[in-house]
Design an enzyme around this catalytic site. Structure first.
Site, PDB file in Angstrom:
ATOM      1  N   LYS A 190       0.866  -1.190   0.000  1.00 54.55           N
ATOM      2  CA  LYS A 190       0.000   0.000   0.000  1.00 54.55           C
ATOM      3  C   LYS A 190       0.892   1.225   0.000  1.00 54.55           C
ATOM      4  O   LYS A 190       2.016   1.180   0.506  1.00 54.55           O
ATOM      5  CB  LYS A 190      -0.877   0.010   1.262  1.00 54.55           C
ATOM      6  CG  LYS A 190      -2.121   0.848   1.121  1.00 54.55           C
ATOM      7  CD  LYS A 190      -3.215   0.061   0.438  1.00 54.55           C
ATOM      8  CE  LYS A 190      -4.487   0.852   0.322  1.00 54.55           C
ATOM      9  NZ  LYS A 190      -5.596   0.008  -0.152  1.00 54.55           N
ATOM     10  N   ASP A 210      -6.586   4.131  -5.163  1.00 56.74           N
ATOM     11  CA  ASP A 210      -7.229   4.068  -3.851  1.00 56.74           C
ATOM     12  C   ASP A 210      -7.890   5.441  -3.688  1.00 56.74           C
ATOM     13  O   ASP A 210      -8.275   6.059  -4.682  1.00 56.74           O
ATOM     14  CB  ASP A 210      -6.161   3.773  -2.771  1.00 56.74           C
ATOM     15  CG  ASP A 210      -6.764   3.290  -1.464  1.00 56.74           C
ATOM     16  OD1 ASP A 210      -7.191   2.139  -1.392  1.00 56.74           O
ATOM     17  OD2 ASP A 210      -6.831   4.084  -0.503  1.00 56.74           O
ATOM     18  N   GLY A 264     -25.997   2.577   1.110  1.00 56.11           N
ATOM     19  CA  GLY A 264     -24.956   3.178   0.264  1.00 56.11           C
ATOM     20  C   GLY A 264     -25.244   2.849  -1.176  1.00 56.11           C
ATOM     21  O   GLY A 264     -25.347   1.665  -1.542  1.00 56.11           O
ATOM     22  N   GLY A 292     -23.387   3.993  -3.925  1.00 54.35           N
ATOM     23  CA  GLY A 292     -22.253   4.514  -4.679  1.00 54.35           C
ATOM     24  C   GLY A 292     -21.760   3.448  -5.634  1.00 54.35           C
ATOM     25  O   GLY A 292     -22.516   2.600  -6.118  1.00 54.35           O
ATOM     26  N   ASN A 293     -20.453   3.449  -5.842  1.00 57.57           N
ATOM     27  CA  ASN A 293     -19.857   2.519  -6.788  1.00 57.57           C
ATOM     28  C   ASN A 293     -20.115   1.059  -6.422  1.00 57.57           C
ATOM     29  O   ASN A 293     -20.431   0.233  -7.275  1.00 57.57           O
ATOM     30  CB  ASN A 293     -18.356   2.820  -6.844  1.00 57.57           C
ATOM     31  CG  ASN A 293     -17.656   1.951  -7.831  1.00 57.57           C
ATOM     32  OD1 ASN A 293     -16.971   1.014  -7.454  1.00 57.57           O
ATOM     33  ND2 ASN A 293     -17.870   2.213  -9.096  1.00 57.57           N
ATOM     34  N   VAL A 294     -20.032   0.737  -5.140  1.00 58.16           N
ATOM     35  CA  VAL A 294     -20.204  -0.660  -4.714  1.00 58.16           C
ATOM     36  C   VAL A 294     -21.685  -1.026  -4.627  1.00 58.16           C
ATOM     37  O   VAL A 294     -22.143  -2.011  -5.218  1.00 58.16           O
ATOM     38  CB  VAL A 294     -19.504  -0.911  -3.346  1.00 58.16           C
ATOM     39  CG1 VAL A 294     -19.732  -2.335  -2.881  1.00 58.16           C
ATOM     40  CG2 VAL A 294     -18.011  -0.614  -3.451  1.00 58.16           C
ATOM     41  N   GLY A 295     -22.460  -0.216  -3.910  1.00 60.00           N
ATOM     42  CA  GLY A 295     -23.861  -0.537  -3.632  1.00 60.00           C
ATOM     43  C   GLY A 295     -24.715  -0.662  -4.888  1.00 60.00           C
ATOM     44  O   GLY A 295     -25.524  -1.590  -5.018  1.00 60.00           O
TER      45      GLY A 295
HETATM   46  P1  NAD Z   1     -18.874   5.855  -3.017  1.00 56.38           P
HETATM   47  O1  NAD Z   1     -18.367   7.147  -2.482  1.00 56.38           O
HETATM   48  O2  NAD Z   1     -19.003   5.651  -4.480  1.00 56.38           O
HETATM   49  O3  NAD Z   1     -20.323   5.558  -2.387  1.00 56.38           O
HETATM   50  C1  NAD Z   1     -20.603   5.600  -1.022  1.00 56.38           C
HETATM   51  C2  NAD Z   1     -22.130   5.688  -0.854  1.00 56.38           C
HETATM   52  O4  NAD Z   1     -22.427   5.617   0.534  1.00 56.38           O
HETATM   53  C3  NAD Z   1     -22.723   7.003  -1.343  1.00 56.38           C
HETATM   54  O5  NAD Z   1     -23.983   6.719  -1.920  1.00 56.38           O
HETATM   55  C4  NAD Z   1     -22.898   7.821  -0.048  1.00 56.38           C
HETATM   56  O6  NAD Z   1     -23.929   8.788  -0.132  1.00 56.38           O
HETATM   57  C5  NAD Z   1     -23.244   6.719   0.913  1.00 56.38           C
HETATM   58  N1  NAD Z   1     -22.938   7.041   2.313  1.00 56.38           N
HETATM   59  C6  NAD Z   1     -21.807   7.570   2.825  1.00 56.38           C
HETATM   60  N2  NAD Z   1     -21.918   7.691   4.167  1.00 56.38           N
HETATM   61  C7  NAD Z   1     -23.148   7.194   4.465  1.00 56.38           C
HETATM   62  C8  NAD Z   1     -23.854   7.030   5.681  1.00 56.38           C
HETATM   63  N3  NAD Z   1     -23.316   7.401   6.837  1.00 56.38           N
HETATM   64  N4  NAD Z   1     -25.084   6.472   5.620  1.00 56.38           N
HETATM   65  C9  NAD Z   1     -25.623   6.084   4.440  1.00 56.38           C
HETATM   66  N5  NAD Z   1     -25.008   6.218   3.269  1.00 56.38           N
HETATM   67  C10 NAD Z   1     -23.795   6.791   3.293  1.00 56.38           C
HETATM   68  O7  NAD Z   1     -17.944   4.747  -2.342  1.00 56.38           O
HETATM   69  P2  NAD Z   1     -17.740   3.240  -2.823  1.00 56.38           P
HETATM   70  O8  NAD Z   1     -16.583   3.177  -3.738  1.00 56.38           O
HETATM   71  O9  NAD Z   1     -19.047   2.668  -3.226  1.00 56.38           O
HETATM   72  O10 NAD Z   1     -17.259   2.586  -1.440  1.00 56.38           O
HETATM   73  C11 NAD Z   1     -18.177   2.248  -0.410  1.00 56.38           C
HETATM   74  C12 NAD Z   1     -17.463   1.414   0.628  1.00 56.38           C
HETATM   75  O11 NAD Z   1     -16.904   0.257   0.001  1.00 56.38           O
HETATM   76  C13 NAD Z   1     -16.290   2.084   1.351  1.00 56.38           C
HETATM   77  O12 NAD Z   1     -16.231   1.587   2.666  1.00 56.38           O
HETATM   78  C14 NAD Z   1     -15.078   1.597   0.579  1.00 56.38           C
HETATM   79  O13 NAD Z   1     -13.900   1.626   1.365  1.00 56.38           O
HETATM   80  C15 NAD Z   1     -15.503   0.184   0.289  1.00 56.38           C
HETATM   81  N6  NAD Z   1     -14.787  -0.429  -0.840  1.00 56.38           N
HETATM   82  C16 NAD Z   1     -14.881   0.086  -2.090  1.00 56.38           C
HETATM   83  C17 NAD Z   1     -14.211  -0.531  -3.133  1.00 56.38           C
HETATM   84  C18 NAD Z   1     -14.324  -0.016  -4.536  1.00 56.38           C
HETATM   85  O14 NAD Z   1     -13.785  -0.675  -5.439  1.00 56.38           O
HETATM   86  N7  NAD Z   1     -15.005   1.089  -4.795  1.00 56.38           N
HETATM   87  C19 NAD Z   1     -13.411  -1.678  -2.896  1.00 56.38           C
HETATM   88  C20 NAD Z   1     -13.348  -2.211  -1.598  1.00 56.38           C
HETATM   89  C21 NAD Z   1     -14.053  -1.556  -0.583  1.00 56.38           C
END
Ligand code: NAD
Length: 425
Positions: free
Chosen positions: A112, A152, A224, A226-229
């Site tokens: 990292k 990251d 959530g 975002g990208n993952v959800g």
């Molecule tokens: P993102 O910023 O695209 O989306 C995050 C979502 O969560 C947004 O819709 C935001 O409004 C919502 N959110 C944030 N705080 C909140 C809260 N307190 N209550 C409800 N909703 C809330 O981020 P992402 O890339 O989807 O990542 C989400 C999680 O997954 C993080 O913990 C990240 O570390 C983890 N993660 C992501 C990846 C990846 O490839 N993107 C890989 C491994 C882990």
């Protein structure tokens, strides 16, 4: 007790990572000397990056690359740009990458990196100079067979394109395999963006087969969007589940008859808030209420520490697939385990991104580019196989413990066995 003399030892994130290592070692019956070997990175490099800012003055930034363990393969892990990055955090994250990659069954060790910078304060030209100079500064310790960085926090495919170009200039050829999550034109994959959410959905599907008779006809709540959800929602719906609730920071929408995921994506893209979704019998509820809905599958994909000892007893889902990092506290994990809920830990559930990185890297090295469909099929095969392998080992050897404890034990065990085979310990 002697005074800590290493600059990362007093960091709370690092101390948490060491505690997890000790817990896994206790489960495996490993002696303290092995913990001592594993709690330190193999190499931690600090570099100075002087950047000529747009105002004509030089500003010096500091960056780190931690290479935790390479027993199973080259170091692999992202590089983050944040103004509070410190060596302890970087070492801890590199240790977690060792366990994640080991558990994912991909031939990588853990690494990292990070630069202490607020990227929002830099112009695009300053950001490019910073990125190129950082990669040049660490170029002696990275490489397609040595250490393969990825994006990251606040780094992205454009940053990877600069890293790739800088490294290729230094070595004198196109070193495609030196970084992953590159833009598709430079050997990256279009489907990298869906891969973490897809993986979260894949492991939920496999756990559902084992625990609740499959995903078809089951109800799902996702925290959530975002990208993952959003991609977890899209794929679970494609496989016949009903997505009844999703949320973001603005709040949650709930319709027991099911939400239209494509429409939700449109609303989120256009208005940035899921609460602006108006179709069907939708109700607005809070993020706390979403977690306690009567659903079969819950996907926390927002942030850490949302499932705690306060709400764990009220959770009704039978399968939880952790998209976010650290959404469940250790106390809640135990409560859920006693209730018979399968919590697929983050380290296993959100490994789709790094597994897709391995698919990108291995094809870059062969000089052939995959289609989106081939890449997704590959990810499906790898994560499905891997989930079932970990699940079986958990049930066979560690079923008194939550799946998370088993996952860490399995990950550490693989690394220790590799070190023994190589004669390192
Ligand atoms: P993102 O910023 O695209 O989306 C995050 C979502 O969560 C947004 O819709 C935001 O409004 C919502 N959110 C944030 N705080 C909140 C809260 N307190 N209550 C409800 N909703 C809330 O981020 P992402 O890339 O989807 O990542 C989400 C999680 O997954 C993080 O913990 C990240 O570390 C983890 N993660 C992501 C990846 C990846 O490839 N993107 C890989 C491994 C882990």
């Amino acid at each position: 007790m002697s005074q800590p003399y290493l600059l990362y030892e007093t960091d709370p994130t690092y101390q948490m990572a060491v505690k997890q290592l000790k817990d896994a070692a206790a489960l495996l019956g490993l002696p303290d000397e092995i913990i001592e070997v594993l709690r330190h990175p193999e190499r931690l490099l600090q570099v100075k990056i002087p950047v000529r800012m747009d105002n004509g003055k030089i500003k010096v930034f500091i960056g780190w690359r931690s290479q935790h363990n390479s027993a199973l393969g080259p170091y692999k892990g992202g590089i983050r740009y944040r103004e509070d990055v410190n060596p302890g955090e970087v070492v801890a994250l590199s240790m977690w990458m060792t366990w994640k990659n080991s558990l994912a069954g991909i031939p990588y060790g853990g690494g990292k990196g990070g630069i202490r910078v607020n990227p929002k304060e830099l112009s695009p030209r300053e950001l490019e100079e910073l990125s190129r100079k950082f990669f040049a500064a660490i170029s002696r310790i990275v490489g397609p067979d040595v250490d393969i960085p990825a994006p990251d926090v606040y780094t992205n495919p454009q940053t990877m394109a600069w890293y790739f170009d800088e490294y290729s200039k230094i070595v004198g050829y196109n070193a495609w395999g030196v970084v992953t999550a590159k833009p598709p034109l430079l050997g990256g994959l279009n489907v990298r963006v869906v891969s973490t959410g897809y993986g979260v959905a894949l492991v939920a599907r496999e756990a559902a087969k084992r625990w609740i008779g499959g995903v078809e006809g089951k109800t799902v709540a996702i925290q959530g969007f975002g990208n993952v959800g959003r991609y977890a929602a899209l794929y679970l719906k494609e496989w016949g589940a009903t997505i009844v609730a999703v949320s973001d920071r603005s709040g949650a929408v709930y319709d027991p008859n099911g939400l239209d995921v494509e429409e939700l994506m449109k609303v989120k893209n256009e208005t940035r808030k899921v609460i602006n979704y108006k179709k069907g019998d939708v109700k607005i509820i809070s993020n706390e209420e979403l977690l306690e809905l009567p659903v079969d599958i819950l996907v926390p994909a927002a942030t850490e520490n949302v499932i705690t000892e306060k709400n764990a007893d009220n959770i009704k889902a039978k399968v939880i697939s952790e998209g976010a990092n650290g959404p469940t506290t250790p106390e809640a994990d135990l409560i859920l385990h006693k209730k018979g809920v399968v919590v697929i830990p983050d380290i296993l559930a959100n490994a789709g991104g790094v597994t897709m990185s391995w698919i990108e890297w291995s094809h870059n090295r062969m000089g052939c580019w995959l289609t989106d469909e081939e890449a997704l099929n590959r990810l499906d095969r790898m994560m499905t196989h891997n989930f079932n392998r970990v699940y079986d080992e958990w049930q066979k050897k560690y079923s008194d413990h939550p799946m998370r404890a088993a996952a860490y034990a399995i990950a550490v065990d693989r690394v220790v066995k590799a070190m023994k085979l190589r004669g390192w310990i």
